[in-house]
Design a protein around this motif. Structure first.
Motif, mmCIF file in Angstrom:
data_model
loop_
_atom_site.group_PDB
_atom_site.id
_atom_site.type_symbol
_atom_site.label_atom_id
_atom_site.label_comp_id
_atom_site.label_asym_id
_atom_site.label_seq_id
_atom_site.Cartn_x
_atom_site.Cartn_y
_atom_site.Cartn_z
ATOM 1 N N GLY B 157 -1.377 -2.900 26.608
ATOM 2 C CA GLY B 157 -0.577 -3.829 25.808
ATOM 3 C C GLY B 157 -1.283 -4.213 24.518
ATOM 4 N N MET B 158 -2.613 -4.400 24.617
ATOM 5 C CA MET B 158 -3.393 -4.761 23.426
ATOM 6 C C MET B 158 -3.414 -3.620 22.436
ATOM 7 S SD MET B 158 -6.678 -6.576 25.003
ATOM 8 C CE MET B 158 -6.680 -8.169 25.756
ATOM 9 N N LYS B 159 -3.531 -2.375 22.961
ATOM 10 C CA LYS B 159 -3.537 -1.220 22.063
ATOM 11 C C LYS B 159 -2.230 -1.146 21.300
ATOM 12 C CE LYS B 159 -6.415 1.780 24.709
ATOM 13 N NZ LYS B 159 -6.358 2.808 25.702
ATOM 14 N N GLN B 160 -1.122 -1.413 22.003
ATOM 15 C CA GLN B 160 0.159 -1.349 21.310
ATOM 16 C C GLN B 160 0.221 -2.436 20.231
ATOM 17 O OE1 GLN B 160 1.947 0.855 20.486
ATOM 18 N NE2 GLN B 160 3.652 1.176 21.885
ATOM 19 N N ARG B 161 -0.422 -3.585 20.479
ATOM 20 C CA ARG B 161 -0.487 -4.621 19.445
ATOM 21 C C ARG B 161 -1.265 -4.116 18.233
ATOM 22 N NH1 ARG B 161 -0.034 -10.204 21.380
ATOM 23 N NH2 ARG B 161 0.848 -10.106 23.452
ATOM 24 N N VAL B 162 -2.372 -3.394 18.502
ATOM 25 C CA VAL B 162 -3.155 -2.845 17.392
ATOM 26 C C VAL B 162 -2.309 -1.857 16.597
ATOM 27 C CG1 VAL B 162 -5.169 -1.450 16.779
ATOM 28 C CG2 VAL B 162 -5.354 -3.163 18.590
ATOM 29 N N VAL B 163 -1.577 -1.001 17.336
ATOM 30 C CA VAL B 163 -0.723 -0.016 16.665
ATOM 31 C C VAL B 163 0.293 -0.737 15.773
ATOM 32 C CG1 VAL B 163 1.033 1.756 17.038
ATOM 33 C CG2 VAL B 163 -1.010 1.733 18.455
ATOM 34 N N ILE B 164 0.853 -1.817 16.268
ATOM 35 C CA ILE B 164 1.829 -2.572 15.485
ATOM 36 C C ILE B 164 1.139 -3.226 14.281
ATOM 37 C CG2 ILE B 164 3.382 -4.577 15.546
ATOM 38 C CD1 ILE B 164 4.018 -3.720 18.467
ATOM 39 N N ALA B 177 10.415 1.851 15.384
ATOM 40 C CA ALA B 177 9.659 1.759 16.628
ATOM 41 C C ALA B 177 10.307 2.680 17.647
ATOM 42 C CB ALA B 177 9.640 0.319 17.129
ATOM 43 N N ASP B 178 9.570 3.734 18.046
ATOM 44 C CA ASP B 178 10.102 4.720 18.984
ATOM 45 C C ASP B 178 9.623 4.364 20.388
ATOM 46 O OD1 ASP B 178 11.091 6.887 20.270
ATOM 47 O OD2 ASP B 178 9.942 8.394 19.181
ATOM 48 N N GLU B 179 10.508 3.780 21.176
ATOM 49 C CA GLU B 179 10.174 3.360 22.543
ATOM 50 C C GLU B 179 8.841 2.605 22.582
ATOM 51 O OE1 GLU B 179 12.038 4.205 25.354
ATOM 52 O OE2 GLU B 179 13.239 5.933 24.796
ATOM 53 N N PRO B 180 8.698 1.529 21.834
ATOM 54 C CA PRO B 180 7.381 0.901 21.698
ATOM 55 C C PRO B 180 6.867 0.266 22.978
ATOM 56 C CG PRO B 180 9.056 -0.486 20.709
ATOM 57 C CD PRO B 180 9.736 0.786 21.098
ATOM 58 N N THR B 181 7.746 -0.043 23.902
ATOM 59 C CA THR B 181 7.270 -0.757 25.100
ATOM 60 C C THR B 181 7.519 0.014 26.375
ATOM 61 O OG1 THR B 181 9.375 -1.927 25.185
ATOM 62 C CG2 THR B 181 7.557 -3.039 24.079
ATOM 63 N N THR B 182 7.969 1.254 26.267
ATOM 64 C CA THR B 182 8.300 2.016 27.467
ATOM 65 C C THR B 182 7.074 2.261 28.345
ATOM 66 O OG1 THR B 182 10.026 3.065 26.200
ATOM 67 C CG2 THR B 182 9.466 4.103 28.264
ATOM 68 N N ALA B 183 5.909 2.421 27.721
ATOM 69 C CA ALA B 183 4.708 2.715 28.504
ATOM 70 C C ALA B 183 4.071 1.439 29.053
ATOM 71 C CB ALA B 183 3.704 3.483 27.644
ATOM 72 N N LEU B 184 4.659 0.292 28.770
ATOM 73 C CA LEU B 184 4.014 -0.966 29.156
ATOM 74 C C LEU B 184 4.705 -1.606 30.364
ATOM 75 C CD1 LEU B 184 3.669 -2.494 25.578
ATOM 76 C CD2 LEU B 184 2.019 -1.081 26.796
ATOM 77 N N ASP B 185 3.967 -2.435 31.063
ATOM 78 C CA ASP B 185 4.544 -3.185 32.171
ATOM 79 C C ASP B 185 5.477 -4.263 31.645
ATOM 80 O OD1 ASP B 185 3.673 -2.155 34.610
ATOM 81 O OD2 ASP B 185 1.643 -2.856 34.186
ATOM 82 N N VAL B 186 6.361 -4.712 32.543
ATOM 83 C CA VAL B 186 7.431 -5.586 32.089
ATOM 84 C C VAL B 186 6.924 -6.929 31.540
ATOM 85 C CG1 VAL B 186 7.965 -6.383 34.431
ATOM 86 C CG2 VAL B 186 9.697 -6.517 32.677
ATOM 87 N N THR B 187 5.881 -7.513 32.133
ATOM 88 C CA THR B 187 5.400 -8.785 31.579
ATOM 89 C C THR B 187 4.706 -8.569 30.238
ATOM 90 O OG1 THR B 187 3.350 -8.650 32.855
ATOM 91 C CG2 THR B 187 5.118 -9.924 33.820
ATOM 92 N N ILE B 188 4.047 -7.419 30.090
ATOM 93 C CA ILE B 188 3.385 -7.096 28.821
ATOM 94 C C ILE B 188 4.438 -6.735 27.781
ATOM 95 C CG2 ILE B 188 1.609 -5.660 27.743
ATOM 96 C CD1 ILE B 188 0.591 -7.380 30.040
ATOM 97 N N GLN B 189 5.476 -6.020 28.229
ATOM 98 C CA GLN B 189 6.586 -5.694 27.331
ATOM 99 C C GLN B 189 7.165 -6.978 26.738
ATOM 100 O OE1 GLN B 189 9.867 -2.778 28.112
ATOM 101 N NE2 GLN B 189 11.005 -4.576 28.715
ATOM 102 N N ALA B 190 7.335 -7.980 27.584
ATOM 103 C CA ALA B 190 7.880 -9.257 27.113
ATOM 104 C C ALA B 190 6.976 -9.854 26.036
ATOM 105 C CB ALA B 190 8.034 -10.227 28.282
ATOM 106 N N GLN B 191 5.652 -9.801 26.278
ATOM 107 C CA GLN B 191 4.706 -10.314 25.274
ATOM 108 C C GLN B 191 4.852 -9.585 23.946
ATOM 109 O OE1 GLN B 191 0.748 -9.731 26.750
ATOM 110 N NE2 GLN B 191 0.850 -11.359 28.272
ATOM 111 N N VAL B 192 4.870 -8.249 24.007
ATOM 112 C CA VAL B 192 4.884 -7.451 22.779
ATOM 113 C C VAL B 192 6.200 -7.638 22.018
ATOM 114 C CG1 VAL B 192 4.861 -5.085 21.883
ATOM 115 C CG2 VAL B 192 3.203 -5.774 23.609
ATOM 116 N N LEU B 193 7.328 -7.624 22.758
ATOM 117 C CA LEU B 193 8.619 -7.789 22.093
ATOM 118 C C LEU B 193 8.721 -9.172 21.455
ATOM 119 C CD1 LEU B 193 11.067 -6.096 24.609
ATOM 120 C CD2 LEU B 193 10.353 -5.241 22.386
ATOM 121 N N ASP B 194 8.227 -10.159 22.172
ATOM 122 C CA ASP B 194 8.222 -11.528 21.676
ATOM 123 C C ASP B 194 7.456 -11.612 20.348
ATOM 124 O OD1 ASP B 194 9.147 -14.098 22.612
ATOM 125 O OD2 ASP B 194 7.021 -14.694 22.525
#
Lengths: 304, 327, 328
Positions: B157-164, B177-194
């Motif tokens: 999840g942190m890496k995806q934040r760095v990518v963003i 954003a091409d499937e930006p949260t598909t590889a992440l768990d649902v609680t982490i997905q919520a964090q990143v989308l938020d």
């Protein structure tokens, strides 16, 4: 009956049914250089096999009269209509000697690698599947062998056993064992935790069944590529050992030995060194190009 | 409202030894400034090809853009010389890929990776770039002091934040954003989308969000486009699509998701499979799987019909005379 | 329930040795499944749900605990008994590509278990083909695909092969390890329907492992939520969605994006990420991320306790939270 078979085949073609081997073959066929190399190698094998048959039928008549026996009156004759590649330092036809010498390169190269594959696969499979101490003992021993250059290792073995055909074969196979052990171990390791292997265990398959029916067929591809490259290496090792006088002994027409004996005449008669050298070069080059082609054809990452 | 991005009749194909793959077959869509568009489709529908086409990241060969225009603020990106396009990339349009594990350079500290993007596009000193990189890390919810750490020291999840953070470093006008949260768990997905939502509010970035998850779209987008076999089959405002979907494929997609709020004994999936993109059916690409299909659907490619309020559908049922006259 | 459950798991543990210490993949897990029902096991990556499924089947040898299948102690069976038991207990895998041997045709893959378990004589080709055809019909695979290879088929069909293979031995119980996660939505729905039909027709019992809560809600009679190797909540499916008691379950449920633009999302955004399951500290493993954590939470391990009839929660503040905060 025949008609039904045809219908069956058509239905199969419609529904796919092409194995990974068939797909690899299809890709390999598209590679022109690799196909030319493969063609050259097939010819070489056919020619080498032919000499064995000819010798058997004629009771070594041609071999004794033309390949081995010397005619010092015509030594070092350049290529001509009668002898297209010329005559060597003892007046023997170089074309015939190269033809008859193919068997050493082809069959010794192949059989030494085959022996190395068998030994290496068994060791690699055991090391990879069981892991732990067994793995450590086997692979560290292989590492020690790998830390010596092949040719040095082979020289050491031949020096210990004495020169000669069988000893060269043993020396070369042993020096290639670690390479195959490594390749097989690596693929077994990557296969061991695959879900389809787990699936086989989940239906109650034994270790032996898992290795032979699930893992082994999937390690074949890297093994074949490695083997092709190794045959090239083995052929050059045989030639090198003979060149150094440790391998096949004169008057046998081995290409490396021919090269070695001819080298003193290189200033006076170019043809007696060039042609055996060219054959070694072409054979090894073909094997390497074919190996590259096989790798491209078998590598599933290039698919899609 | 001003159009940020307008794609017009884009056609892309891949020519391989095994055949021609028709990836995009006349895609048109548009996105207004500051808005977000969700592009929804299944594997092989052409979602990623569309994103890469906008960034001009299609490798030729095997890829080949046959026709169409991609207008970014009125400028056709497909006609730009490659040096100009490099300035657009990262600076005006940025892209976030699905897999954060492979999107970062494993042997470079993350702060430096962000600073590098800034240095390429803005005339700043090294120190300033590093300072800005630290700010970017804080903006995506990471501590600035971690700038010197390497990617393997961060979780997914942190890496995806760095990518963003890298994607937003030059304050682009459009983020793809091409499937930006598909590889992440649902609680982490919520964090990143938020976090993405908040950042977009702050920076006013437009977003093209590519996903297969209708839930993610519902919570993050203003508009929706449904893509099937390289065609946009339905396009409209978020609530329009979710409450009044018209295309049979969209209907099938909604029938396929198990509901969290309602009880259903069985799902209503679409029958059949995605068509092979190297052997697409004639007429409407969806007709072999469609329960409303009539003869005309197999013969003619349907037109795009407006069903009200900018809600468009590419289906014979919404305006074709032949369809209506058939029994 | 008067009948004994088909599967009972007691204090099951699976630790892996790592260079940094034991990894508690499954730590003291208890549950049971009644015949013909589905237990959904949910959790995020690394919570040990897949390891739990494999430990039950002894694909990973458990470190400690008991697994009772129809009352028999699975963990003390010898090699031959275990082989026979595998007819009754099967598994469907997540990745429909990796779970099939690329060098085997569809019919070979489905026939493999039959030959291993000697269900059909190897020389009796007709009987073998008949059984393979029957299985292919059952899972909706066209018979003409019998000689194709996995790489020629799409994910949905490959997963049907995996299901046919699992069904070939007529099992009573199947561990389904994320069987639809790798599939597209429309295909996922087809496979879920197929699995439901098979359960009804064959009286199967499922242990359905997934990270997708909507799938689990759709299929399961009861649900177990896992976090870092431990079960934190276990109750009937409807109860979990109406009245989640563990703070982690609440956060998990609130994080699912609902495909409805007008659904008021009341997200509980968790701080931080998963901690490591290697050498975990005592106490509640969720405490560090929990919005309701107190110093008491880190004192000692918290066992699963029955808060309401049939509703098990591993949280010392469960009663308090349930009383203080009405369900949303």
């Amino acid at each position: 009956m025949r008609k039904r078979k045809v219908q069956q085949l058509e239905a199969m073609a419609a529904a796919g049914g092409r194995s990974l081997w068939q797909e690899a073959l299809r890709r390999f066929r598209r590679n022109r250089m690799a196909m030319i190399s493969a063609g050259f190698l097939v010819l070489l094998v056919v020619f080498a096999a032919a000499t064995i048959i000819i010798d058997a039928v004629t009771g070594n008549a041609i071999y004794d009269a033309k390949v081995i026996s010397q005619d010092l009156t015509h030594r070092l004759q350049p290529p001509s209509k009668d002898h297209i590649l010329g005559l060597d330092e003892f007046g023997r036809d170089i074309a015939l000697r190269i033809w008859w010498g193919a068997r050493y390169s082809v069959f010794m190269g192949a059989s030494s690698v085959l022996a190395a594959i068998v030994m290496g696969s068994i060791l690699g499979a055991i090391a990879g599947y069981y892991g732990g101490v067994v793995d450590n003992v086997i692979m560290r021993f292989m590492d020690i062998m790998l830390s010596l250059p092949y040719i040095l290792l082979a020289i050491a073995i031949v020096a210990a056993l004495g020169p000669g055909l069988i000893n060269v074969l043993i020396a070369i196979s042993i020096s290639y064992v670690p390479e195959f052990a490594r390749v097989v171990r690596a693929s077994v390791l990557s296969m061991r935790d695959q879900e389809f292997v787990e699936a086989a265990r989940a239906v109650g398959a034994s270790d032996r069944k898992v290795i032979f029916s699930q893992i082994f067929p999937n390690t074949m591809a890297p093994l074949i590529v490695q083997a092709t490259m190794a045959v090239a290496g083995a052929i050059s090792s045989i030639a090198a050992l003979s060149f150094l006088g440790l391998g096949i002994q004169p008057p046998l027409p081995e290409w490396g030995a021919m090269l070695s004996n001819a080298r003193t005449y290189i200033r006076d008669a170019w043809h007696i060194t060039v042609f055996p050298g060219l054959m070694i070069l072409l054979t090894i080059l073909s094997l390497n190009i074919m190996g590259d082609g096989l790798r491209d054809a078998l590598d599933p990452k290039l698919k899609n | 409202m001003e159009k940020q991005l307008a794609v017009k009749d884009l056609r892309v194909r891949y020519e391989t030894a095994d055949g021609v793959v028709e990836a995009l077959n006349g895609v048109s869509l548009s996105l207004e400034k500051g808005k977000s568009l969700g592009l929804v489709g299944e594997t092989g529908a052409g979602k990623t090809t569309l994103a890469k086409s906008i960034m001009r990241l299609i490798h030729t060969p095997p890829g080949n853009i046959l026709a169409g225009e991609i207008l970014f603020e009125g400028q056709n990106l497909l006609a730009l010389p490659i040096e100009k396009m490099r300035e657009v990339r990262g600076n005006e349009i940025s892209m976030v890929f699905q897999d954060p594990m492979t999107a970062l350079n494993p042997v470079m500290p993350v702060g430096q990776q962000i600073a590098e993007v800034i240095a390429v596009h803005e005339k700043v000193s090294k120190v300033e770039a590093m300072e800005k990189a630290g700010e970017m890390l804080e903006m995506v919810g990471l501590e600035a002091r971690r700038a010197g750490e390497y990617p393997h020291q961060f979780s997914g999840g942190m890496k995806q934040r760095v990518v963003i953070a890298i994607a937003l470093a030059c304050n682009p006008k459009l983020l793809i954003a091409d499937e930006p949260t598909t590889a992440l768990d649902v609680t982490i997905q919520a964090q990143v989308l938020d976090m993405m939502l908040n950042l977009r509010k702050q920076l006013g970035t437009s977003l093209l969000l590519i996903t297969h998850d209708l839930g993610v779209v519902a919570q993050n987008c203003d508009e929706v486009a449904i893509i099937y076999a390289g065609e946009i089959v339905e396009h409209g405002e978020l609530r329009e699509i979710f409450h009044d979907f018209r295309h049979p494929y969209t209907e099938g997609l909604f029938g396929s998701i198990p509901s969290l709020t309602q009880k259903a004994d069985r799902l209503n999936p679409i029958k059949g499979l995605m068509p092979d993109p190297s052997d697409l059916p004639a007429g409407c690409k969806f007709h072999p799987r469609c329960k409303y299909a009539k003869a005309v659907c197999g013969n003619a490619i349907p037109g795009t019909y407006d069903v009200g309020g900018g809600h468009t559908v590419q289906c014979h049922r919404y305006g074709s005379k032949e369809y209506e006259s058939e029994g | 329930m008067p009948e004994t459950p088909i599967l009972q798991v007691r204090n099951l543990k699976k630790y892996f040795t790592t260079p940094r210490g034991p990894l508690h993949a499954v730590d003291d897990v208890n549950f049971s499944i009644a015949k013909g029902e589905t237990l959904g096991v949910v959790g995020e990556s690394g919570c040990g749900k897949s390891t739990l499924g494999r430990a039950v089947l002894r694909l990973h040898e458990p470190t400690a605990g008991e697994v009772l299948f129809e009352g028999r102690d699975v963990l003390h069976l010898d090699k031959n008994e275990m082989k026979r038991l595998k007819e009754d207990m099967q598994i469907i895998f997540q990745d429909p590509f990796a779970s099939l041997n690329p060098r085997m045709t569809v019919s070979q893959a489905i026939a493999f278990p039959l030959l291993i378990q000697r269900k059909v004589d190897k020389r009796d080709k007709t009987a073998l083909a008949a059984r393979v055809n029957e299985l292919m019909d059952m899972v909706g695979l066209a018979r003409r695909l019998a000689n194709t290879y996995p790489h020629e088929l799409d994910g949905g069909r490959r997963q049907r092969i995996g299901i046919a293979r699992a069904l070939s031995l007529n099992p009573k119980f199947i561990v389904c390890d994320e069987p639809v996660s790798a599939l597209d939505m429309s295909i996922q729905a087809q496979i879920l329907n197929l699995m439901q039909d098979l359960q009804r027709d064959l009286g199967l019992t499922y242990m359905f492992i997934t990270h997708d809560l909507s799938v689990v809600k759709h299929l399961s009679n009861s649900i177990a939520v896992m976090y870092l190797g431990q079960m934190v909540e276990h109750c009937p499916s409807d109860t979990l969605f109406e009245r989640p008691l563990h703070p982690y379950t609440q956060a998990l449920l609130s994080a699912i994006p609902v495909p409805d633009p007008d659904y008021a999302m009341d997200r509980i955004i968790l701080k931080g990420e998963l901690t490591s399951p290697i050498n975990p500290e005592p106490g509640c493993r969720f405490a560090r991320r929990c919005p309701h954590a107190t110093p008491a939470c880190a004192q000692a391990d918290i066992p699963l306790a029955e808060q309401e009839p049939g509703h098990f929660v591993a949280c010392i503040r469960a009663k308090e939270l349930a009383a203080g905060k009405a369900p949303a």
